[in-house]
Scaffold this motif. Structure first.
Motif, PDB file in Angstrom:
ATOM      1  N   MET A   1      53.078  33.905  23.918  1.00 37.81           N
ATOM      2  CA  MET A   1      51.940  33.655  24.790  1.00 37.81           C
ATOM      3  C   MET A   1      52.396  33.498  26.251  1.00 37.81           C
ATOM      4  O   MET A   1      51.799  34.064  27.144  1.00 37.81           O
ATOM      5  N   ILE A   2      53.467  32.731  26.452  1.00 39.88           N
ATOM      6  CA  ILE A   2      53.987  32.535  27.805  1.00 39.88           C
ATOM      7  C   ILE A   2      54.464  33.869  28.378  1.00 39.88           C
ATOM      8  O   ILE A   2      54.255  34.151  29.554  1.00 39.88           O
ATOM      9  N   GLY A   3      55.075  34.697  27.527  1.00 43.47           N
ATOM     10  CA  GLY A   3      55.536  36.008  27.976  1.00 43.47           C
ATOM     11  C   GLY A   3      54.405  36.867  28.498  1.00 43.47           C
ATOM     12  O   GLY A   3      54.541  37.522  29.535  1.00 43.47           O
ATOM     13  N   TYR A   4      53.263  36.854  27.778  1.00 39.30           N
ATOM     14  CA  TYR A   4      52.100  37.623  28.229  1.00 39.30           C
ATOM     15  C   TYR A   4      51.573  37.091  29.553  1.00 39.30           C
ATOM     16  O   TYR A   4      51.198  37.861  30.438  1.00 39.30           O
ATOM     17  N   LEU A   5      51.539  35.779  29.689  1.00 38.84           N
ATOM     18  CA  LEU A   5      51.046  35.189  30.936  1.00 38.84           C
ATOM     19  C   LEU A   5      51.951  35.550  32.108  1.00 38.84           C
ATOM     20  O   LEU A   5      51.459  35.867  33.197  1.00 38.84           O
ATOM     21  N   LEU A   6      53.257  35.518  31.892  1.00 38.98           N
ATOM     22  CA  LEU A   6      54.182  35.903  32.966  1.00 38.98           C
ATOM     23  C   LEU A   6      54.029  37.377  33.333  1.00 38.98           C
ATOM     24  O   LEU A   6      54.017  37.731  34.517  1.00 38.98           O
ATOM     25  N   GLN A   7      53.904  38.238  32.327  1.00 41.63           N
ATOM     26  CA  GLN A   7      53.671  39.665  32.600  1.00 41.63           C
ATOM     27  C   GLN A   7      52.370  39.854  33.369  1.00 41.63           C
ATOM     28  O   GLN A   7      52.301  40.655  34.310  1.00 41.63           O
ATOM     29  N   PHE A   8      51.346  39.127  32.963  1.00 38.40           N
ATOM     30  CA  PHE A   8      50.035  39.203  33.597  1.00 38.40           C
ATOM     31  C   PHE A   8      50.146  38.840  35.085  1.00 38.40           C
ATOM     32  O   PHE A   8      49.629  39.545  35.951  1.00 38.40           O
ATOM     33  N   ILE A   9      50.851  37.766  35.383  1.00 41.14           N
ATOM     34  CA  ILE A   9      51.018  37.326  36.773  1.00 41.14           C
ATOM     35  C   ILE A   9      51.805  38.362  37.577  1.00 41.14           C
ATOM     36  O   ILE A   9      51.441  38.691  38.711  1.00 41.14           O
ATOM     37  N   VAL A  10      52.868  38.907  37.001  1.00 45.71           N
ATOM     38  CA  VAL A  10      53.667  39.920  37.691  1.00 45.71           C
ATOM     39  C   VAL A  10      52.814  41.160  37.989  1.00 45.71           C
ATOM     40  O   VAL A  10      52.867  41.707  39.096  1.00 45.71           O
ATOM     41  N   ILE A  11      52.018  41.581  37.027  1.00 48.65           N
ATOM     42  CA  ILE A  11      51.147  42.749  37.225  1.00 48.65           C
ATOM     43  C   ILE A  11      50.180  42.499  38.373  1.00 48.65           C
ATOM     44  O   ILE A  11      50.012  43.340  39.260  1.00 48.65           O
ATOM     45  N   ILE A  12      49.557  41.332  38.376  1.00 45.86           N
ATOM     46  CA  ILE A  12      48.603  40.995  39.439  1.00 45.86           C
ATOM     47  C   ILE A  12      49.302  40.990  40.800  1.00 45.86           C
ATOM     48  O   ILE A  12      48.772  41.531  41.780  1.00 45.86           O
ATOM     49  N   GLY A  37      37.803  40.493  44.324  1.00 42.01           N
ATOM     50  CA  GLY A  37      39.243  40.667  44.236  1.00 42.01           C
ATOM     51  C   GLY A  37      39.825  39.993  43.001  1.00 42.01           C
ATOM     52  O   GLY A  37      40.651  40.582  42.290  1.00 42.01           O
ATOM     53  N   ILE A  38      39.396  38.784  42.726  1.00 41.65           N
ATOM     54  CA  ILE A  38      39.863  38.083  41.528  1.00 41.65           C
ATOM     55  C   ILE A  38      39.455  38.853  40.277  1.00 41.65           C
ATOM     56  O   ILE A  38      40.262  39.039  39.362  1.00 41.65           O
ATOM     57  N   PHE A  39      38.225  39.336  40.253  1.00 36.85           N
ATOM     58  CA  PHE A  39      37.722  40.092  39.105  1.00 36.85           C
ATOM     59  C   PHE A  39      38.537  41.371  38.892  1.00 36.85           C
ATOM     60  O   PHE A  39      39.005  41.651  37.792  1.00 36.85           O
ATOM     61  N   VAL A  40      38.741  42.144  39.955  1.00 36.98           N
ATOM     62  CA  VAL A  40      39.464  43.409  39.852  1.00 36.98           C
ATOM     63  C   VAL A  40      40.910  43.166  39.432  1.00 36.98           C
ATOM     64  O   VAL A  40      41.425  43.831  38.522  1.00 36.98           O
ATOM     65  N   LEU A  41      41.574  42.221  40.064  1.00 36.23           N
ATOM     66  CA  LEU A  41      42.972  41.945  39.724  1.00 36.23           C
ATOM     67  C   LEU A  41      43.107  41.451  38.285  1.00 36.23           C
ATOM     68  O   LEU A  41      44.030  41.856  37.568  1.00 36.23           O
ATOM     69  N   PHE A  42      42.194  40.599  37.851  1.00 31.09           N
ATOM     70  CA  PHE A  42      42.228  40.115  36.474  1.00 31.09           C
ATOM     71  C   PHE A  42      42.066  41.274  35.500  1.00 31.09           C
ATOM     72  O   PHE A  42      42.820  41.397  34.532  1.00 31.09           O
ATOM     73  N   MET A  43      41.087  42.124  35.745  1.00 31.52           N
ATOM     74  CA  MET A  43      40.828  43.232  34.820  1.00 31.52           C
ATOM     75  C   MET A  43      41.975  44.245  34.808  1.00 31.52           C
ATOM     76  O   MET A  43      42.328  44.757  33.750  1.00 31.52           O
ATOM     77  N   LEU A  46      44.653  42.639  32.728  1.00 28.87           N
ATOM     78  CA  LEU A  46      44.262  42.647  31.317  1.00 28.87           C
ATOM     79  C   LEU A  46      44.444  44.040  30.715  1.00 28.87           C
ATOM     80  O   LEU A  46      45.005  44.186  29.632  1.00 28.87           O
ATOM     81  N   LEU A  47      43.986  45.054  31.416  1.00 27.16           N
ATOM     82  CA  LEU A  47      44.116  46.422  30.909  1.00 27.16           C
ATOM     83  C   LEU A  47      45.583  46.858  30.848  1.00 27.16           C
ATOM     84  O   LEU A  47      45.984  47.546  29.906  1.00 27.16           O
ATOM     85  N   ALA A  48      46.384  46.459  31.817  1.00 24.38           N
ATOM     86  CA  ALA A  48      47.805  46.804  31.782  1.00 24.38           C
ATOM     87  C   ALA A  48      48.470  46.212  30.545  1.00 24.38           C
ATOM     88  O   ALA A  48      49.282  46.871  29.895  1.00 24.38           O
ATOM     89  N   LEU A  49      48.126  44.986  30.206  1.00 25.46           N
ATOM     90  CA  LEU A  49      48.676  44.375  28.994  1.00 25.46           C
ATOM     91  C   LEU A  49      48.147  45.063  27.741  1.00 25.46           C
ATOM     92  O   LEU A  49      48.896  45.303  26.792  1.00 25.46           O
ATOM     93  N   ALA A  50      46.849  45.377  27.741  1.00 28.87           N
ATOM     94  CA  ALA A  50      46.239  46.006  26.565  1.00 28.87           C
ATOM     95  C   ALA A  50      46.792  47.405  26.323  1.00 28.87           C
ATOM     96  O   ALA A  50      46.834  47.870  25.186  1.00 28.87           O
ATOM     97  N   MET A 105      40.030  35.807  27.011  1.00 29.42           N
ATOM     98  CA  MET A 105      40.521  36.854  27.905  1.00 29.42           C
ATOM     99  C   MET A 105      39.431  37.846  28.315  1.00 29.42           C
ATOM    100  O   MET A 105      39.573  38.536  29.320  1.00 29.42           O
ATOM    101  N   PHE A 106      38.349  37.922  27.556  1.00 32.94           N
ATOM    102  CA  PHE A 106      37.290  38.864  27.916  1.00 32.94           C
ATOM    103  C   PHE A 106      36.069  38.193  28.540  1.00 32.94           C
ATOM    104  O   PHE A 106      35.141  38.877  28.969  1.00 32.94           O
ATOM    105  N   MET A 107      36.073  36.885  28.623  1.00 32.20           N
ATOM    106  CA  MET A 107      34.957  36.204  29.279  1.00 32.20           C
ATOM    107  C   MET A 107      34.815  36.622  30.750  1.00 32.20           C
ATOM    108  O   MET A 107      33.693  36.821  31.219  1.00 32.20           O
TER     109      MET A 107
END
Length: 182
Positions: A1-12, A37-43, A46-50, A105-107
């Motif tokens: 879980m932490i790994g995904y969060l770190l990847q998510f932050i790096v992608i953003i 901007g928050i919405f676009v970066l989050f999505m 999320l898509l990069a991880l998916a 994650m999809f909310m």
């Protein structure tokens, strides 16, 4: 879980300079641009991880899909099978990570669609976009060797609709949110 969060932050953080250069939010309405901007970066994150998976030549990917469809390898089309399996085999913690993670994650998808665009304030439209996004993600995952699971589709859809519902409730409580929608 932490790994995904770190990847998510790096992608953003990698996408942020491109977003800023393309969108130039400092030239636009400030509050809406921050939320957008928050919405676009989050999505994007999320898509990069998916979409992390095994990319090959297109012909090999199509062969892989054909083989997976024939064998059923990595494909679950039985509703609630994976949810039940996570609970039985991984205990409450594993279940909550999968169950809550797929919903939470999809909310932002449902919330952002409803908050930022007036036309998306109808629940049926958000439901349609949410179903479309989750079907698209699961379809792409079929090609890149990731598991394809109807339970992910159900949980992601529920999360999107919950996000839209939360936005609807907050919109009634805080009239200032109306100015963000275009």
């Amino acid at each position: 879980m932490i790994g995904y969060l770190l990847q998510f932050i790096v992608i953003i953080l990698m996408i942020l300079p491109f977003y800023l250069a393309l969108r130039k939010p400092w030239l636009r309405e400030r509050n809406r641009e921050i939320v957008l901007g928050i919405f676009v970066l989050f999505m994007v994150g999320l898509l990069a991880l998916a979409f992390q998976g095994d990319y090959r030549a297109p012909s090999r990917m199509i062969e892989q899909v054909r083989d997976r469809l024939i064998t059923g390898n990595g494909i679950n089309l039985v509703p609630f099978r994976s949810i039940r399996a996570y609970f039985i085999h991984y205990g409450l913690d594993g279940f909550l990570v999968n169950f809550v993670g797929n919903i939470v994650m999809f909310m932002p998808w449902g919330f952002g669609l409803t908050l930022l665009w007036k036309k998306n304030q109808r629940i049926w439209l958000v439901a349609l976009y949410s179903l479309g996004l989750t079907v698209f993600i699961e379809s792409v995952q079929l090609f890149i060797g990731r598991s394809v699971d109807v339970d992910d589709l159900i949980l992601n859809f529920v999360g999107s609709c919950l996000g839209a519902g939360v936005c609807h409730v907050l919109r009634k409580k805080f009239s200032g949110l109306e100015e963000l929608a275009k």
